[in-house]
Design an enzyme around this catalytic site. Sequence first.
Site, PDB file in Angstrom:
ATOM      1  N   HIS A 106       0.819  -1.222   0.000  1.00 35.00           N
ATOM      2  CA  HIS A 106       0.000   0.000   0.000  1.00 35.00           C
ATOM      3  C   HIS A 106       0.849   1.266   0.000  1.00 35.00           C
ATOM      4  O   HIS A 106       0.342   2.352   0.285  1.00 35.00           O
ATOM      5  CB  HIS A 106      -0.977  -0.005   1.188  1.00 35.00           C
ATOM      6  CG  HIS A 106      -2.066  -1.035   1.051  1.00 35.00           C
ATOM      7  ND1 HIS A 106      -2.920  -1.382   2.067  1.00 35.00           N
ATOM      8  CD2 HIS A 106      -2.433  -1.815  -0.011  1.00 35.00           C
ATOM      9  CE1 HIS A 106      -3.765  -2.320   1.643  1.00 35.00           C
ATOM     10  NE2 HIS A 106      -3.471  -2.613   0.392  1.00 35.00           N
ATOM     11  N   CYS A 159       5.759  20.111  -7.032  1.00 28.45           N
ATOM     12  CA  CYS A 159       6.818  19.406  -7.745  1.00 28.45           C
ATOM     13  C   CYS A 159       7.825  20.404  -8.314  1.00 28.45           C
ATOM     14  O   CYS A 159       7.444  21.342  -9.003  1.00 28.45           O
ATOM     15  CB  CYS A 159       6.189  18.588  -8.869  1.00 28.45           C
ATOM     16  SG  CYS A 159       7.404  17.754  -9.900  1.00 28.45           S
TER      17      CYS A 159
HETATM   18 ZN    ZN Z   1       5.881  16.760 -11.399  1.00 23.95          ZN
END
Ligand code: ZN
Length: 258
Positions: A106, A159
């Site tokens: 998981h 990100c």
């Molecule tokens: Zn990314």
Amino acid sequence: MRVLVLTGAGVSAESGIPTFRGKDGYWRNLDPTKLATPEAFARDPQLVWDWYRERRQGIRNARPNAAHEAIARLAHQTEEFLLVTQNVDDLHARAGVAAEKMVQIHGDIFVTRCTRCEFSYPGRGGSPEPPGTCVVQPTNERLRSIAATSERDLNIPTCPKCQAFMRPSVVWFGEQLSQGELLRVEDFLDGGACDVVIVAGTTATFGYIIDWALRGSRDGAELVEVNPEETPLSRFATRLMREPAAIALPRIVDEVLV
Ligand SMILES: [Zn+2]
């Protein structure tokens, strides 16, 4: 000696990690089975991150218990060994089970990955939050309204490659298991029948847990279930240990290693 061990939340519960089911799992009166979903993250990524940050900290503060230690001993002392755990914490690793002998089916709560591209920060249990964590400006109407109504900063990692939101690298309800990790389990099962299969601290509500336990114990291996409660797997077990994992596992491991 060939050994397969399957573990679930019951093993970590004895280290103080709350399980999803039952009152203890609730966080700010919210049901974890509703928070650990792609829908919850899409609706309120800040809320989901707040919850995961608290869970990460709770895990950092916890210690492996006697069950984790017994399983690590078994991993060291058997020729062919695989641990498949449903737990996203790092307690098995901290007890000493090597990464190549363990599949976290998981996911790993300490890994932070991009929701859009392949970028991720590797998880190391004791490490600080990834450097990508920063306060971002609300970029759309929905997030602006979250920030406005809750009077809180949006603190969601983004990100560094593509600026999309990042998320904990765990498998949420309704999501597929990782193909790469599934292959590692399949490879082990294809490699031959086991001498012993131990299933500990899991309610075995996922069909694949039962499937792996049965395939691992084909050809007459002992199938040991460690769980204080009856589960769907119980009727297949050749041995039932109705005790907490931290009590039963050191004993069963001693017997297996004789
Ligand atoms: Zn990314």
